[in-house]
Design a protein around this motif. Structure first.
Motif, mmCIF file in Angstrom:
data_model
loop_
_atom_site.group_PDB
_atom_site.id
_atom_site.type_symbol
_atom_site.label_atom_id
_atom_site.label_comp_id
_atom_site.label_asym_id
_atom_site.label_seq_id
_atom_site.Cartn_x
_atom_site.Cartn_y
_atom_site.Cartn_z
ATOM 1 N N UNK A 55 0.816 -1.217 0.000
ATOM 2 C CA UNK A 55 0.000 0.000 0.000
ATOM 3 C C UNK A 55 0.850 1.269 0.000
ATOM 4 N N UNK A 56 2.129 1.161 0.369
ATOM 5 C CA UNK A 56 2.994 2.351 0.353
ATOM 6 C C UNK A 56 3.801 2.464 -0.937
ATOM 7 N N UNK A 57 4.367 1.347 -1.386
ATOM 8 C CA UNK A 57 5.182 1.367 -2.605
ATOM 9 C C UNK A 57 4.327 1.106 -3.840
ATOM 10 N N UNK A 58 3.190 0.416 -3.674
ATOM 11 C CA UNK A 58 2.343 0.068 -4.805
ATOM 12 C C UNK A 58 1.923 1.257 -5.656
ATOM 13 N N UNK A 59 1.452 2.374 -5.060
ATOM 14 C CA UNK A 59 1.061 3.517 -5.893
ATOM 15 C C UNK A 59 2.203 4.108 -6.715
ATOM 16 N N UNK A 60 3.441 3.872 -6.298
ATOM 17 C CA UNK A 60 4.565 4.346 -7.107
ATOM 18 C C UNK A 60 4.753 3.491 -8.359
ATOM 19 N N UNK A 114 -7.961 0.216 -3.859
ATOM 20 C CA UNK A 114 -7.562 -0.699 -2.785
ATOM 21 C C UNK A 114 -6.232 -0.282 -2.171
ATOM 22 N N UNK A 115 -5.270 0.101 -3.010
ATOM 23 C CA UNK A 115 -3.972 0.529 -2.494
ATOM 24 C C UNK A 115 -4.098 1.827 -1.705
ATOM 25 N N UNK A 116 -4.842 2.776 -2.246
ATOM 26 C CA UNK A 116 -5.021 4.048 -1.542
ATOM 27 C C UNK A 116 -5.794 3.856 -0.245
ATOM 28 N N UNK A 117 -6.847 3.029 -0.295
ATOM 29 C CA UNK A 117 -7.623 2.772 0.919
ATOM 30 C C UNK A 117 -6.823 2.047 1.980
ATOM 31 N N UNK A 118 -5.960 1.113 1.556
ATOM 32 C CA UNK A 118 -5.120 0.420 2.522
ATOM 33 C C UNK A 118 -4.131 1.351 3.198
ATOM 34 N N UNK A 119 -3.597 2.306 2.448
ATOM 35 C CA UNK A 119 -2.673 3.256 3.048
ATOM 36 C C UNK A 119 -3.357 4.078 4.139
ATOM 37 N N UNK A 120 -4.585 4.484 3.888
ATOM 38 C CA UNK A 120 -5.320 5.257 4.887
ATOM 39 C C UNK A 120 -5.684 4.388 6.087
ATOM 40 N N UNK A 121 -6.194 3.185 5.837
ATOM 41 C CA UNK A 121 -6.623 2.314 6.936
ATOM 42 C C UNK A 121 -5.454 1.938 7.842
ATOM 43 N N UNK A 122 -4.313 1.588 7.257
ATOM 44 C CA UNK A 122 -3.160 1.210 8.069
ATOM 45 C C UNK A 122 -2.586 2.425 8.791
#
Length: 331
Positions: A55-60, A114-122
């Motif tokens: 979720x942190x590196x995925x959006x890159x 999903x990646x953006x939402x996971x970054x916020x949730x974590x």
């Protein structure tokens, strides 16, 4: 009479020198050694690290904008596409290889959301856990060390434990949502609100555990010796008591992450969390309920990610509890 020889022969010296001597290991080395053999804890740690990196590196790597709304013909072509794997059993499924997990009813990329939402949730889970641990540790140490404060602080803890937390969080969310949004922006204000609500309502178990350990430790010989040489109360708590209660604090921290993620997801699912255009795993579940019969993957993916994250953290906390407990270490 001749005196018995006290000097060792050369052969005996060679035997003594041949015996390997293992350097003493620190307590944390012993903990790591115990944690390594706990298969569940290591699997949970690897899975949690993988999810955090994703979720942190995925959006890159995946550059799709989670809030991008296609217009015109693109909207018609991109809305409600299915994951590409559905083409295996449904040759007529509407798929798009540019969106491997499909899109929602507005044409937004599911993988990016999903990646953006996971970054916020974590991020919410980690920040709320830190706040909860700080409050619980402070109250637990003070209540255990100062006898005159033990009663009032424990009655305050009992009061919080008796409160219906979910209705309280929902009411507080309605009361403070607008002021915080006006002061820090919509996303920033809601983030602060949710973190504070979860942190303030989840410190009680940590406080009780830390208080019990401090009550036992403050009568130990090393604390009495430190007190006899003039060590003040603050130094006793920081230098002698707090390092010895790190074990239950670390276990509470790992389990607190799971609790915070579940509470945030519940708030977002009920519509009291982040706004609809700001994805979290709970918000994705909320948005997918109406279409879960036609598009079940939209519920499965965020639900699966929440479950795997909570499960991995729980396994890690279970392994830490076993590794940090000296009574069962080495079994």
């Amino acid at each position: 009479m001749t005196e018995p020889a006290t000097d060792m022969t050369a052969a005996e010296k060679g035997v003594v020198e041949a015996i390997p001597t293992r350097p003493p290991r620190s307590q944390w080395a012993e903990v790591w050694q115990q944690l390594k053999v706990h298969k569940g804890a290591m699997a949970g740690a690897y899975l949690f690290i993988f999810i955090v990196l994703a979720v942190t590196v995925g959006p890159l790597i995946w550059h799709a904008d989670p809030q991008f709304l296609p217009q015109g013909r693109d909207f018609i072509n991109l809305r409600d596409t299915r994951p590409i794997y559905t083409a295996i059993w449904d040759s007529g499924a509407k798929v798009n290889w540019a969106h491997p997990l499909g899109t929602d009813n507005l044409g937004r990329d599911t993988l990016a959301r999903l990646l953006s939402g996971g970054r916020v949730s974590i991020a919410v889970g980690l920040t709320a856990m830190v706040l909860s641990i700080l409050l619980g540790t402070l109250i637990g140490v003070v209540a255990g060390f100062f006898k005159r404060l033990d009663g009032p602080l424990m009655r305050l803890t009992d009061l919080f434990l008796a409160l219906p937390l979910l209705p309280l969080i929902l009411v507080a969310s309605l009361l403070f949502r607008e002021p915080l949004s006006n002061a820090f922006g919509t996303e920033g204000g809601i983030f602060i609100l949710i973190v504070c609500l979860i942190g303030i309502t989840s410190w009680m178990q940590t406080a009780r555990i830390v208080r019990g350990d401090v009550l036992a430790l403050k009568e130990r010989e090393f604390v009495l010796a430190a007190r006899s040489v003039g060590t003040n109360s603050f130094q006793l708590m920081v230098r002698h008591l707090l390092p010895n209660v790190l074990s239950p604090i670390m276990v509470s921290a790992t389990l607190g992450i799971a609790t915070a993620i579940i509470v945030e997801s519940s708030l977002s699912f009920l519509g009291f969390g982040f706004p609809p255009d700001f994805p979290t795993w709970g918000r994705l579940l909320n948005d997918s309920v109406d279409r879960m019969v036609l598009y079940p993957e939209r519920v499965v993916w965020p639900g699966l990610l929440i479950s795997l994250t909570v499960l991995s953290v729980n396994y890690l906390g279970d392994g830490l509890r076993d590794a940090l407990d000296p009574r069962i270490r080495g079994r």
